[in-house]
Design an enzyme around this catalytic site. Structure first.
Site, PDB file in Angstrom:
ATOM      1  N   GLU A 209       2.366   0.165 -11.252  1.00 38.91           N
ATOM      2  CA  GLU A 209       3.822   0.006 -11.055  1.00 38.91           C
ATOM      3  C   GLU A 209       4.613   0.889 -12.020  1.00 38.91           C
ATOM      4  OE1 GLU A 209       5.393  -3.859 -10.068  1.00 38.91           O
ATOM      5  OE2 GLU A 209       3.413  -4.523  -9.432  1.00 38.91           O
TER       6      GLU A 209
ATOM      7  N   PRO B 167      -4.812   9.022  -3.016  1.00 38.84           N
ATOM      8  CA  PRO B 167      -5.579   9.769  -4.023  1.00 38.84           C
ATOM      9  C   PRO B 167      -4.746  10.863  -4.694  1.00 38.84           C
ATOM     10  CG  PRO B 167      -6.893   9.438  -2.032  1.00 38.84           C
ATOM     11  CD  PRO B 167      -5.515   8.909  -1.736  1.00 38.84           C
TER      12      PRO B 167
ATOM     13  N   SER C  91       0.122   3.882  -2.908  1.00 43.64           N
ATOM     14  CA  SER C  91      -0.604   4.931  -3.626  1.00 43.64           C
ATOM     15  C   SER C  91      -1.654   5.605  -2.739  1.00 43.64           C
ATOM     16  CB  SER C  91      -1.313   4.351  -4.851  1.00 43.64           C
ATOM     17  OG  SER C  91      -0.389   3.718  -5.684  1.00 43.64           O
TER      18      SER C  91
ATOM     19  N   GLN D 183      -9.681  -8.138 -33.224  1.00 44.25           N
ATOM     20  CA  GLN D 183     -10.074  -7.793 -34.599  1.00 44.25           C
ATOM     21  C   GLN D 183     -10.228  -9.062 -35.450  1.00 44.25           C
ATOM     22  OE1 GLN D 183     -10.787  -4.733 -35.183  1.00 44.25           O
ATOM     23  NE2 GLN D 183     -11.026  -4.641 -37.398  1.00 44.25           N
TER      24      GLN D 183
ATOM     25  N   ALA E  12       0.829  -1.206   0.000  1.00 44.65           N
ATOM     26  CA  ALA E  12       0.000   0.000   0.000  1.00 44.65           C
ATOM     27  C   ALA E  12       0.859   1.250   0.000  1.00 44.65           C
ATOM     28  CB  ALA E  12      -0.941  -0.016   1.205  1.00 44.65           C
TER      29      ALA E  12
HETATM   30  C1  LIG Z   1      -5.581  -2.359 -11.195  1.00 44.37           C
HETATM   31  C2  LIG Z   1      -4.658  -1.524 -10.348  1.00 44.37           C
HETATM   32  C3  LIG Z   1      -4.043  -2.082  -9.237  1.00 44.37           C
HETATM   33  C4  LIG Z   1      -3.235  -1.314  -8.421  1.00 44.37           C
HETATM   34  N1  LIG Z   1      -2.674  -1.868  -7.288  1.00 44.37           N
HETATM   35  C5  LIG Z   1      -1.942  -1.091  -6.457  1.00 44.37           C
HETATM   36  C6  LIG Z   1      -1.424  -1.637  -5.237  1.00 44.37           C
HETATM   37  O1  LIG Z   1      -1.575  -2.827  -4.930  1.00 44.37           O
HETATM   38  N2  LIG Z   1      -0.744  -0.812  -4.394  1.00 44.37           N
HETATM   39  C7  LIG Z   1      -0.546   0.495  -4.670  1.00 44.37           C
HETATM   40  O2  LIG Z   1       0.057   1.182  -3.853  1.00 44.37           O
HETATM   41  N3  LIG Z   1      -1.032   1.049  -5.830  1.00 44.37           N
HETATM   42  C8  LIG Z   1      -1.707   0.284  -6.720  1.00 44.37           C
HETATM   43  N4  LIG Z   1      -2.214   0.828  -7.891  1.00 44.37           N
HETATM   44  C9  LIG Z   1      -2.028   2.245  -8.154  1.00 44.37           C
HETATM   45  C10 LIG Z   1      -1.036   2.534  -9.269  1.00 44.37           C
HETATM   46  O3  LIG Z   1       0.265   2.298  -8.854  1.00 44.37           O
HETATM   47  C11 LIG Z   1      -1.289   3.981  -9.720  1.00 44.37           C
HETATM   48  O4  LIG Z   1      -2.546   3.993 -10.370  1.00 44.37           O
HETATM   49  C12 LIG Z   1      -0.206   4.497 -10.652  1.00 44.37           C
HETATM   50  O5  LIG Z   1       0.993   4.734  -9.942  1.00 44.37           O
HETATM   51  C13 LIG Z   1      -0.643   5.799 -11.331  1.00 44.37           C
HETATM   52  O6  LIG Z   1      -1.091   6.705 -10.392  1.00 44.37           O
HETATM   53  P1  LIG Z   1      -2.505   7.460 -10.593  1.00 44.37           P
HETATM   54  O7  LIG Z   1      -3.540   6.435 -10.881  1.00 44.37           O
HETATM   55  O8  LIG Z   1      -2.705   8.352  -9.437  1.00 44.37           O
HETATM   56  O9  LIG Z   1      -2.324   8.290 -11.921  1.00 44.37           O
HETATM   57  P2  LIG Z   1      -1.599   9.754 -12.067  1.00 44.37           P
HETATM   58  O10 LIG Z   1      -0.402   9.782 -11.208  1.00 44.37           O
HETATM   59  O11 LIG Z   1      -2.642  10.780 -11.891  1.00 44.37           O
HETATM   60  O12 LIG Z   1      -1.174   9.670 -13.557  1.00 44.37           O
HETATM   61  C14 LIG Z   1      -2.135   9.716 -14.630  1.00 44.37           C
HETATM   62  C15 LIG Z   1      -1.433   9.538 -15.940  1.00 44.37           C
HETATM   63  O13 LIG Z   1      -0.528  10.592 -16.133  1.00 44.37           O
HETATM   64  C16 LIG Z   1       0.518  10.179 -16.974  1.00 44.37           C
HETATM   65  N5  LIG Z   1       1.791  10.574 -16.361  1.00 44.37           N
HETATM   66  C17 LIG Z   1       2.273  10.234 -15.159  1.00 44.37           C
HETATM   67  N6  LIG Z   1       3.466  10.810 -14.936  1.00 44.37           N
HETATM   68  C18 LIG Z   1       3.738  11.571 -16.039  1.00 44.37           C
HETATM   69  C19 LIG Z   1       4.794  12.428 -16.417  1.00 44.37           C
HETATM   70  N7  LIG Z   1       5.843  12.615 -15.602  1.00 44.37           N
HETATM   71  N8  LIG Z   1       4.738  13.032 -17.628  1.00 44.37           N
HETATM   72  C20 LIG Z   1       3.679  12.847 -18.439  1.00 44.37           C
HETATM   73  N9  LIG Z   1       2.640  12.046 -18.147  1.00 44.37           N
HETATM   74  C21 LIG Z   1       2.663  11.421 -16.962  1.00 44.37           C
HETATM   75  C22 LIG Z   1       0.402   8.658 -17.149  1.00 44.37           C
HETATM   76  O14 LIG Z   1      -0.193   8.356 -18.383  1.00 44.37           O
HETATM   77  C23 LIG Z   1      -0.553   8.281 -16.033  1.00 44.37           C
HETATM   78  O15 LIG Z   1      -1.308   7.131 -16.338  1.00 44.37           O
HETATM   79  C24 LIG Z   1      -3.014   0.055  -8.742  1.00 44.37           C
HETATM   80  C25 LIG Z   1      -3.611   0.601  -9.885  1.00 44.37           C
HETATM   81  C26 LIG Z   1      -4.419  -0.176 -10.687  1.00 44.37           C
HETATM   82  C27 LIG Z   1      -5.046   0.443 -11.910  1.00 44.37           C
END
Ligand SMILES: Cc1cc2nc3c(=O)[nH]c(=O)nc-3n(C[C@H](O)[C@H](O)[C@H](O)COP(=O)(O)OP(=O)(O)OC[C@H]3O[C@@H](n4cnc5c(N)ncnc54)[C@H](O)[C@@H]3O)c2cc1C
Length: 398
Positions: free
Chosen positions: A372, A139, A137, A345, A135
């Protein structure tokens, strides 16, 4: 489809080939190609069952490190976990998920735990009698994970944790969570520590279960004055970010391996369908447009496999692997998405029918390009690494 050829590549040793072939047999026997369970409770039950089965099968021994604690070896064998994830993903996305989370959720204990912590948690993880979660991540801290705000304050012999974690895989069914929280030794990444929090710790609440396109247990956790003993801290105060990154360094190549497993399955399905489907007096596979698709899929699968097993091999050789693991994760997940899309497809309308294998793969692969470290984050890691290496070589020449 078992691709025997890549098991003979020089990145792998004979024991890896034996492992992959044995797992292939086990998976064919034990894992049913069942449809995605849909209700939260059905997903939870399916996951618990898979963890138990993987434990009974002896596969979870590879997810931890330390033979004294029930592991297959003293350090985690990255090539073994890649082969296991690739094979499981080909059979069942949920089985791959169950295996991966046992490793990711306990990797920090394998690598940084005290003897007591290892003794308490690792044997249960390997037997499949305890479910693990990771854990980090929040919001407002996903890609920018060093911005995390969940805080742990020392109070006598305890730490008191307050804050939130979200997108936590196995959230709701885990027996313990590796929680990364701000302890404030220094600003930013140097002020974070890692803790093992048991799921029944007072003040830990599963605030929300989150349903996703490829169902698996996922939750938002809230910590309200959650008190845990100081002995549950992993490593030293302020070492948490390093612990998180080095755990992800092992498992990042294995995300590539899971994507590879999904892509191999898509290629197998595409070959089966296109060679059987009759149209215009021949089969779909007789058309050159189809052959171009199949050729691209097969080449992408092999490129992804080469990058994945190179990264895993380097890690097992004790070499730095940050750039190579990022290349593998980015390439394998992105090309798997394309390969699966091509398979959908080729299936035509049948490809979009709920719970058809290729439709399931289409949903299964999508989150791997985000978690990840999203693809964009991997691009930055690769660029940073090669620019640094270039500058270092220029400096040496001067
Ligand atoms: C199915 C699933 C399982 C997960 N399991 C876990 C878990 O077990 N433990 C845990 O801690 N977290 C977990 N996560 C969270 C995951 O690690 C985060 O969703 C991920 O790190 C992205 O963070 P965010 O969703 O807040 O997206 P944001 O940080 O808001 O990013 C949104 C998008 O911005 C873009 N972006 C990011 N950085 C940059 C940059 N520097 N320049 C340009 N574009 C960029 C990318 O396209 C990214 O997808 C999980 C997520 C999913 C979807």
């Amino acid at each position: 489809m078992a691709s025997s050829s890549h098991l003979d590549w020089p990145f792998l040793e004979p024991r890896h080939k034996t492992l992959a072939l044995e797992l292939e047999q086990w998976a064919g026997r034990v894992l049913s190609p069942e449809a995605h369970p849909h209700s939260v409770s059905a997903v939870d039950d399916a996951c618990r069952k898979l963890v138990r089965q993987l434990g009974e099968g002896g596969w979870l021994k590879y997810a931890i490190g330390g033979t004294a604690y029930g592991a297959s070896a003293d350090t985690i064998d990255t090539r073994a976990i890649c082969l296991i994830r690739e094979t499981l993903a080909r059979h069942s996305g949920l089985a791959d998920f169950a295996f991966a989370m046992q490793g990711l959720g306990s990797g920090a204990i394998s690598n940084f735990g005290t003897h007591e912590q290892k003794q308490r948690y690792l044997p249960c993880v390997a037997q499949g009698s305890a479910i693990a979660a990771f854990a980090i991540s929040e919001p407002d801290a996903g890609s920018d994970v060093a911005a995390l705000e969940c805080a742990a304050k020392e109070d006598g012999g305890s730490y008191v944790i307050n804050g939130e974690k979200t997108w936590i895989s196995n959230g709701g069914i885990a027996d313990f969570y590796i929680v990364f929280a701000r302890t404030g030794e220094e600003p930013g990444a140097r002020g974070i520590s890692a803790f093992i929090v048991d799921s029944d710790a007072p003040g830990l609440e599963i605030a929300e279960r989150i349903e996703v396109m490829a169902p698996h247990p996922l939750a938002r956790l809230v910590f309200k004055d959650c008190r845990i003993p100081v002995a549950q801290r992993l490593g030293s105060p302020g070492q948490g970010f390093k612990i998180a990154m080095s755990t992800l360094d092992i498992f990042r190549s294995s995300v590539a391996a899971a994507a590879l497993g999904f892509a191999r399955r898509a290629l197998h399905e595409a070959l089966s369908r296109s060679t059987a489907r009759k149209m215009f007096g021949q089969t779909l596979a007789d058309f050159q447009l189809t052959q171009a698709k199949l050729a691209k899929m097969a080449t992408d699968v092999d490129s992804a496999a080469l990058l994945t097993y190179r990264a895993a091999w380097l890690k097992d050789m004790g070499q730095p692997v940050t750039v190579e693991a990022a290349m593998a994760k980015m390439t394998a997940t992105e090309t798997a998405q394309q390969a699966i899309d091509s398979a959908v497809q080729l299936f035509g309308a049948l490809g979009v029918v709920s719970e058809q294998t290729v439709e399931r793969l289409y949903r299964e692969i999508r989150p791997l390009r985000i978690y990840e470290g999203a693809t964009e984050v991997q691009q930055l890691i690769i660029a940073r690494g090669i620019i640094k290496a270039h500058q270092a070589s220029e400096d040496r020449r001067e």
